[in-house]
Each structure stands twice: as C-alpha cells, then as structure tokens.
Design an enzyme around this catalytic site. Structure first.
Site, PDB file in Angstrom:
ATOM      1  N   ASP A 268       0.835  -1.204   0.000  1.00  0.00           N
ATOM      2  CA  ASP A 268       0.000   0.000   0.000  1.00  0.00           C
ATOM      3  C   ASP A 268       0.872   1.257   0.000  1.00  0.00           C
ATOM      4  OD1 ASP A 268      -1.927   1.932   0.261  1.00  0.00           O
ATOM      5  OD2 ASP A 268      -2.459   1.427   2.340  1.00  0.00           O
ATOM      6  N   LYS A 275       1.631   7.990   0.280  1.00  0.00           N
ATOM      7  CA  LYS A 275       2.064   8.064   1.678  1.00  0.00           C
ATOM      8  C   LYS A 275       3.455   8.692   1.770  1.00  0.00           C
ATOM      9  CE  LYS A 275      -0.293   3.857   3.333  1.00  0.00           C
ATOM     10  NZ  LYS A 275      -1.128   4.491   4.364  1.00  0.00           N
ATOM     11  N   ARG A 349     -10.894  -0.415   2.282  1.00  0.00           N
ATOM     12  CA  ARG A 349     -12.363  -0.462   2.356  1.00  0.00           C
ATOM     13  C   ARG A 349     -12.986  -0.653   0.985  1.00  0.00           C
ATOM     14  NH1 ARG A 349     -12.499   5.370   5.141  1.00  0.00           N
ATOM     15  NH2 ARG A 349     -10.473   4.575   5.818  1.00  0.00           N
TER      16      ARG A 349
HETATM   17  N1  BES Z   1      -3.151   0.294   5.217  1.00  0.00           N
HETATM   18  C1  BES Z   1      -3.524   1.572   5.708  1.00  0.00           C
HETATM   19  C2  BES Z   1      -3.777   1.584   7.216  1.00  0.00           C
HETATM   20  C3  BES Z   1      -2.587   1.308   8.108  1.00  0.00           C
HETATM   21  C4  BES Z   1      -1.917   2.356   8.683  1.00  0.00           C
HETATM   22  C5  BES Z   1      -2.186   0.031   8.417  1.00  0.00           C
HETATM   23  C6  BES Z   1      -0.859   2.137   9.534  1.00  0.00           C
HETATM   24  C7  BES Z   1      -1.130  -0.200   9.258  1.00  0.00           C
HETATM   25  C8  BES Z   1      -0.468   0.852   9.830  1.00  0.00           C
HETATM   26  C9  BES Z   1      -4.813   2.045   5.017  1.00  0.00           C
HETATM   27  O1  BES Z   1      -4.984   1.617   3.728  1.00  0.00           O
HETATM   28  C10 BES Z   1      -4.778   3.529   4.995  1.00  0.00           C
HETATM   29  O2  BES Z   1      -3.907   4.055   4.329  1.00  0.00           O
HETATM   30  N2  BES Z   1      -5.685   4.184   5.703  1.00  0.00           N
HETATM   31  C11 BES Z   1      -5.727   5.605   5.732  1.00  0.00           C
HETATM   32  C12 BES Z   1      -7.161   6.032   5.567  1.00  0.00           C
HETATM   33  C13 BES Z   1      -7.330   7.497   5.303  1.00  0.00           C
HETATM   34  C14 BES Z   1      -6.727   7.869   3.980  1.00  0.00           C
HETATM   35  C15 BES Z   1      -8.806   7.832   5.319  1.00  0.00           C
HETATM   36  C16 BES Z   1      -5.168   6.057   7.068  1.00  0.00           C
HETATM   37  O3  BES Z   1      -5.353   5.356   8.070  1.00  0.00           O
HETATM   38  O4  BES Z   1      -4.495   7.068   7.103  1.00  0.00           O
HETATM   39 ZN    ZN Z   2      -4.057  -0.167   3.227  1.00  0.00          ZN
HETATM   40 MN    MN Z   3      -4.020   2.945   2.355  1.00  0.00          MN
END
Ligand code: BES
Ligand code: ZN
Ligand code: MN
Length: 496
Positions: A268, A275, A349
C-alpha cells in the site's frame, strides 16, 4: 516443529532443556518440584529463598543438572490470580525464545500443577504448543547469513499419566493452530515483490491441493464481468494483476457457512494520495488480513471441524501511475452503490466492499473481516487490541470471547449514525473517506454500506498485525494476528 506428550518424572527427562513454568514462589519450591530440586542439590530452593528467582512474569532462571535434563529453566508466569491460557502461552514463548538463545534443538515443557489456576489440561496442552512455536518462529528464508542459531525442531510436554489424554487432545489443536499461525507470519514477512496477489493465489492453491478445499481465483477480466468496480479501481495503478480468491472448507452438509474475509493489499503506497516515505516499507504488511485467512485454512485442513467455512481474499497492490484512480473519481461497486474516491489511500475499504458484497452468494451464517484498515485504530488502541465493529451485538460478543481465548483482545467501537453521515458524498452514493475524526469508525461504516443481510463483524488489525520491537514472548515483525481468533471462533461454533 514436532510436538509430543510424554509421561516421565521431571528429574529424569532426557532433554537439553527442561522449561518448568511456575507462578510466584514466595521463597519456596512447590511440593511437585521437590524431586527435581533434589537432583539440583537444592539449588532451586536457594534461588527461591534468596529471591534471585521469584516467579515474576517473563523472568527465567537456569540451573545445570548432573544427570537427567541438561538444563532446568524455571520460567515465571506471575501471580496465581493472573493465571490464564494467555499467561501459559506467553511463558512457553519466553521459554522457546531462550531455547533459541542456547541453540538447543529440542525443549521439554511442564506447567507446575500448583500454578495452573483454573486452566484445564487440554487448554494447557494447546497453549504450550502455540506458545513454543510462536517463540521459536524465525524468518530466515531470504538470508544466507550463517551466524544465526539453529532452529528449534521439537518439543515435549511432560505429563502425568492421568492428564496425558487431555494434554494430547489440546496438543493436536495447538499444533494445527501453530502451523496456521506460522504460515500467516511467513506470508506477512515476505516483501511486496515476492508476495504479490498471484503469490497469495498460489498459496491458496497449495492449501486447496493439500487439504481438498474448493478454490476459485478470479483474474481482472473475471472481476470485470462480476462488476467489482471498487476492487478494480484500486488495482488500476499497478501492472501486477489483482486476484480475488475464495477457499471453501466443507465440514458439514447444507449448513450456512462462516465467511472470513481478509484484506490482501500486498503493498500500500497510498496510490495517487501517496504516503510519506518514512516507514512506507511496513506497508508490505497490508495483506495481514489475507494472511490470517490463509493461516486459518491451514489449521482447518489439519483439524477438519464439522462446520462450513468460506475464505474470501481480495488481493491487489495500491500504486500510483498514469492509469491509477485519481482523487475525485467515481466508480460503481459490486453491490451497485457508487463510490467517490476522495482518497486513494483509503483502498482497503474499497476492496473489502466488493468482497463483502460477493459474500452474499454463500448465504453466510455470519461474515467476519480482518483488515489492517486504519492508522486511526493505532491512535485509539495502540498495539494492544483489535478494533471491533459490526452490525450484530450477539456476533460481536462471540467474536470477543474467541479473542479472549486466543489471546487477541478486541475492543468495541460505537457505530452511531452520526459517523455514517461523514461518508456522504455530493455526487455519489458514498465517499471512501470520512476525514480524520473517528477515522476507524467511519471506515467501519463504509464497509457496513456493503453488508447486505447477514450478521457481520469487522476486525481492524492495523495496530496488532506487526510489532516494531522485540518483546519477551514475540520477536519484532509480523504477529499472525487473526489466525487464533478465527480458529477459536470456528471451533466454538462447531461445538455448538
Ligand atoms: N493500510 C492503511 C492503514 C494502516 C496504517 C495500516 C498504519 C497499518 C499501519 C490504510 O490503507 C490507509 O492508508 N488508511 C488511511 C485512511 C485514510 C486515507 C482515510 C489512514 O489510516 O491514514
Ligand atoms: Zn491499506
Ligand atoms: Mn491505504
């Protein structure tokens, strides 16, 4: 690792390392260890008397015996009132980590009768194996370095004649649980360039072949035909083709299955909503939910419980490119609802939405998903609990109970309607991010929009799927979260 139950007096076990799990000693050796202390010339009694070893949690003390076991290691479990499956599992893992340090190939384990609290022999057998195999886990398949200690190859549980059958029954459950747990951790540990969506499919095919599970793997064009627009929107940025994997364990005739759904993002990056570089490598762990489902199927293949279970794994990378989905794009999901993609980093999601919608065709008794879904759950609960949400209080209570048995604590988050409002879109049925406030709950609500007509529970494992520091009972890296909880849940339902 090989595991057996053996009936032999402690002072006569032929082993390089005998781990004896004890609680708070209060200055004296418990009666059941007096013969062993005799072998040691009373050294155990003196260590207890001087307070050098008290039985405190995670502490050990090693003695060298003139015959019988080469080493006798007392392992502290803590206070008797805190005795539980979790304490014993942890003690066994601590013992195994020490065994690795000694470089021994086998370990014998015994939980002193005085310190078992209410934990029954079958449970002792189970968690001893779970713990030792957890502690002994090492991931070295990508290293040629030769300076590592040899792996632990076998364990023995030392029993009395009366408790042997119960310990043996527990041992075989623990063994199945442990190899499933190990598979999950191995898959998690693999980097994104090796553990691709097709790699996950290959593992599923291997499980299918080994244990006779029914399997179905969809490629991108079949997903297109299915109408999985949300999953495909995430996959668009990558040249690595997505896979939609289903595995079926048939243990009972014509009964509604338990469906397990695992997020399988093999890397991801965030996509166009990219990110930051710092710690981005940890996002290889974004397939931990998928690993939990595959690990669970390994254990199911071993245990063959009389119940039906379906595993569903939507798998893809999330990368930016000229073909990637852009913030603001609107796509049509498998259920039919349209989604405005306001943040391409809220990809988990999206793929789960199509998987939850697909689950309807199995007419499930219930669906449980496991996903490293939100960073917000780490803010809320840290690394000590799974975030639990869902649409059915009874199911949530049952999942929580399974988590307690498994040593995987779940903590409920509220799903009040106000949170749902945050996902409203101006131009589509729903948008894929509700912003920062209550981020784990709005993510849960997004999933719920795609749950149609079955009891459902959601496990946000982003805080528990991996750990960035060594702990006495667990090495740094992947934790295999979800496998034990799933198996305990399934076994609980199979018992009825
Ligand atoms: N895979 C990430 C969530 C995650 C964060 C897992 C840290 C493990 C450690 C997920 O896909 C994500 O990026 N979520 C975002 C959502 C936001 C963009 C609404 C997040 O948590 O920042
Ligand atoms: Zn993710
Ligand atoms: Mn993500």
């Amino acid at each position: 690792m090989n595991s057996t139950v053996k009936v032999v007096p402690l002072e006569r076990v032929p082993t390089p390392l005998l781990a004896v799990l004890v609680g708070a000693l209060n200055g004296k050796v418990p009666t059941s260890l007096l013969a062993l202390d005799d072998l040691l010339g009373g050294a155990m009694g003196r260590a207890a008397e001087h307070g050098d070893f008290t039985g405190e949690r995670d502490t050990v003390h090693v003695f060298y015996a003139p015959r019988g076991p080469r080493r006798v290691m007392l392992v502290g479990l803590g206070k008797l009132i805190e005795m539980s499956r979790g304490a014993v599992r942890r003690g066994a893992a601590v013992a195994a980590r020490r065994a690795l340090g000694f470089g021994v190939e086998s370990i014998a384990c015994h939980v002193t009768h005085e310190f078992r609290g209410g934990v029954a022999p079958a449970a002792i057998g189970q968690v001893l194996v779970e713990g030792v195999m957890q502690g002994a886990w090492q991931f070295r398949s990508l290293q040629v370095a030769t300076d590592r200690k040899p792996p632990l190859k076998s364990m023995e549980i030392i029993a009395t004649r009366e408790e042997r059958p119960d310990l043996e029954r527990g041992r075989s459950i623990g063994h199945a649980m442990a190899i499933g747990h190990k598979l999950a951790r191995n898959l998690q540990a693999l980097p994104g360039n090796i553990c691709t969506p097709e790699y996950l499919a290959t593992i599923a095919r291997q499980l299918s072949k080994a244990y006779g599970f029914k399997i179905n793997v969809l490629n991108a064009s079949l997903m297109e035909k299915e109408g999985m627009g949300a999953l495909l929107a995430v996959a668009r940025g990558s040249t690595e083709e997505p896979r939609f994997i289903t595995l079926e364990h048939k243990g009972a005739a014509r009964s509604a299955p338990i469906c397990l759904v695992g997020k399988g993002i093999t890397f991801d990056s965030g996509g166009i909503s990219i990110k930051p570089a710092d710690k981005m490598e940890e996002m290889k762990y974004d397939m931990s939910g998928a690993a939990a489902v595959l690990g669970t199927f390994e254990a199911l293949g071993q245990l063959k419980p009389p119940i039906n279970v379906v595993g569903i794994i939507p798998a893809t990378e999330n990368l930016p490119s000229g073909t990637a989905t852009k913030p603001g794009d609107v796509v049509r999901s498998h259920l039919g609802k349209s989604i405005e993609v306001v943040n391409t980093d809220a990809e988990g999601r999206m793929i789960l939405a199509d998987a939850l919608s697909y689950a309807r065709r199995f007419k499930p008794a219930c669906v449980i998903d496991a996903a490293t879904l939100t960073g917000a759950i780490v803010v809320a609960l840290g690394n000590h609990a799974i975030g639990l949400m869902g649409n059915d209080d009874q199911l949530l209570a049952e999942v929580r109970q399974a988590g307690e048995l498994a040593g995987e604590r779940c903590w409920p988050l509220p799903m009040w309607d106000e949170y749902r409002e945050q996902n409203r879109s101006d131009i589509a049925d729903v948008k894929n991010s509700g912003g920062r406030p209550g981020g784990s709950i709005t993510a849960g609500w997004f999933l719920r929009e795609f749950v149609d007509g079955f009891p459902w529970a959601h496990l946000d494992i982003a805080g528990t799927a991996y750990t960035d520091r060594d702990q006495p009972q667990l090495s740094k890296g992947p934790t295999g979260t979800g496998v034990r909880l799933f198996i305990e849940f399934i076994l609980g339902r199979a018992r009825g």
